[in-house]
Design an enzyme around this catalytic site. Structure first.
Site, mmCIF file in Angstrom:
data_model
loop_
_atom_site.group_PDB
_atom_site.id
_atom_site.type_symbol
_atom_site.label_atom_id
_atom_site.label_comp_id
_atom_site.label_asym_id
_atom_site.label_seq_id
_atom_site.Cartn_x
_atom_site.Cartn_y
_atom_site.Cartn_z
ATOM 1 C CD GLU A 106 -2.980 -0.831 2.084
ATOM 2 O OE1 GLU A 106 -3.037 -0.138 3.164
ATOM 3 O OE2 GLU A 106 -3.931 -1.940 2.276
ATOM 4 C CD GLU A 135 -4.173 -5.829 3.034
ATOM 5 O OE1 GLU A 135 -5.069 -5.136 3.713
ATOM 6 O OE2 GLU A 135 -2.872 -5.533 2.887
#
Length: 502
Positions: A174, A293
């Site tokens: 991320e 995710e």
């Protein structure tokens, strides 16, 4: 009143082969995922290595093929060298991503051992927040090189003569998120990921790499980030990552159950960006996706705000999942299967205690949450070829999402076992669905079983004292007439209809 819905599938109209890694999961050094989750020395169920055998059984039953580790946000401040060597010599660190203390009692070698015990492969995430090219190279050498070099011989000295042979590696986590330690622009990350990828593959040419996509569809960086990162990394990586979480803080269940349509759009958009870069580069290579995710996450937000910082393994992100959460997870699994041609890996985030299908008590029992069951069914019965679903269904609108079909469904053909499995969710909260599936290309079929997960209380949960409050039953009413499958899908239900073909 009963509404109706139908689906046609043909064995020759294939979306793609379902990669086993579509049913992967995720363990981060966050909350009680590791300490008190998979690892709890002194627990009555702990083995000689401190691994909880009750948790291992629940994981093995899921047939989890690959587990992403050690993060997550954690990895962007993590030095993997803190977690190797004699445990007594390992440092305690302030962990800034989740504001805890990391004792480093469990690291790379322990996780490789645990994964082997769980029947899973390791997906290792490297730190591209506070670390970079040199550490990326070194950890691959430590984990994968046989011997005869500094880092590989160090592994041997730690008691691991054979290399771990970790095949799949994530290039950070991320990195477009301002919350991320070492947050970077797309150009900064793309260049770093490209150079890290080069030295990692020079060290071990057999590995596969995952580049970071945007942290979520709603990020301002979305689309430009993917295009820029791939501009740097396209010929060096095999996968681009996607992350998404859904919640129902507004208690708007019809909208909540429709969120998987947004997941479909997200996957389609990222696929299009990948193909744009492919065309731009005149490349023959197809970029695949790692949805590493995904889950429901919102129940624990308020309680997490009250936690005192700098604890070891506090109860963070411990969502207690409801029946309606299980339906959303089921719809998300169907979404992944409907994109099996492009999404080759996915990780339910996470596996134990932290927004997880499996919960434990420190010193106490382990049990399956509601979301465990659709994950279990898809993983066990959803292997083979995903088939194109031609669905006809009544639809509904919400304030945010329109044209939502009451029926969400897909079928998987396992040719080796002569089975077709239909996964179906009825989104209607008040009415059952008269369901018909046309499997004309398969000829006469026979019913193996019709599994159903349902509960009159959509907020029903499983707990340590009532672990079987929400669990599937095999009393579904499906019947087969030649190649026609007929069933009544109960209101707000997850259904698995298994068929034997000739």
């Amino acid at each position: 009143m009963t509404k109706s819905a139908s689906m046609i599938v043909d064995k020759d109209f294939v979306i793609g082969k379902v990669d086993d890694r579509l049913y992967g999961s995720f363990i981060e050094h966050l909350g009680r995922a590791v300490y008190g989750g998979i690892y709890e020395p002194g627990h009555p169920e702990a083995d000689e290595r401190g691994f909880r055998k009750d948790v291992l059984k629940l994981v093995r039953d899921l047939r989890v093929p690959i587990v992403r580790y050690p993060g997550g946000n954690f990895v962007s401040g993590y030095d993997w060298k803190d977690g190797i060597g004699p445990v007594a010599d390992r440092p305690k660190r302030l962990e800034l991503a989740w504001r805890t203390v990391e004792p480093n009692l469990f690291g790379l070698n322990e996780f490789a051992d645990w994964s082997k015990a769980a029947g899973s492969e390791v997906m290792w995430a490297i730190n591209l927040g506070t670390q970079g090219i040199e550490d990326a190279r070194n950890v691959v050498e430590y984990a994968n090189h046989p011997s005869g070099s500094y880092w590989s011989d160090l592994r041997v000295s730690h008691g691991y003569r054979e290399p771990h042979k970790i095949k799949t590696w994530c290039l950070g986590n991320e990195m477009d998120g301002p919350w991320q330690i070492g947050h970077k622009t797309a150009h900064e990350y793309g260049r770093l990921a490209q150079e890290a990828a080069k030295v990692m593959k020079w060290t071990d040419p057999s590995i596969e790499l995952v580049a970071c996509g945007s942290s979520a569809l709603g990020m301002k960086t979305f689309a430009d980030w993917e295009a820029t990162v791939l501009d740097h990394t396209y010929e060096h990586v095999e996968y681009l990552s996607l992350h998404t979480y859904y919640g129902n803080a507004e208690n708007d269940t019809p909208t909540f159950l429709a969120r998987s349509l947004q997941m479909d759009e997200f996957i389609d958009s990222v696929s299009a960006i990948c193909d744009y870069v492919k065309a731009k580069k005149r490349s023959k290579k197809k970029m695949f996706l790692s949805f590493d995710e995904w889950n429901v996450w919102f129940h624990s937000h308020e309680s997490d705000k009250k936690l005192e910082p700098w604890q070891v393994a506090p109860p963070q992100l411990e969502d207690v999942y409801t029946m309606e959460d299980a339906l959303v997870v089921g719809c998300m699994l169907i979404s992944l299967l409907k994109h099996a041609d492009r999404v080759k890996m996915a990780c339910l985030a996470q596996l134990v205690n932290v927004i997880a299908p499996i919960m434990t008590q420190n010193g106490g029992p382990a049990w399956a949450q509601t979301i465990y069951y659709p994950y279990l069914h898809a993983s066990v019965f959803g292997r083979g070829q995903a088939l194109v679903p031609l669905v006809r269904s009544d639809k509904y609108d919400t304030k945010q999402i329109t044209d939502v079909p009451y029926l969400e469904s897909v079928a998987v053909h396992n040719e080796a076992s002569n089975e077709v499995t239909i996964f179906a969710v009825n989104r209607h909260l008040e009415e059952s669905l008269a369901f018909e599936a046309d499997l004309r290309s398969f000829g006469a079929c026979t019913l193996i079983e019709h599994l159903v997960l349902e509960n009159d209380d959509l907020k029903a949960v499983n707990t340590a004292s009532a672990p079987d409050n929400v669990r599937p039953h095999a009393n579904g009413n499906a019947s087969v007439d030649g190649s026609r499958v007929l069933a009544t899908l109960g209101k707000a239900s997850w259904n698995v209809i298994r068929l034997r073909t000739k």
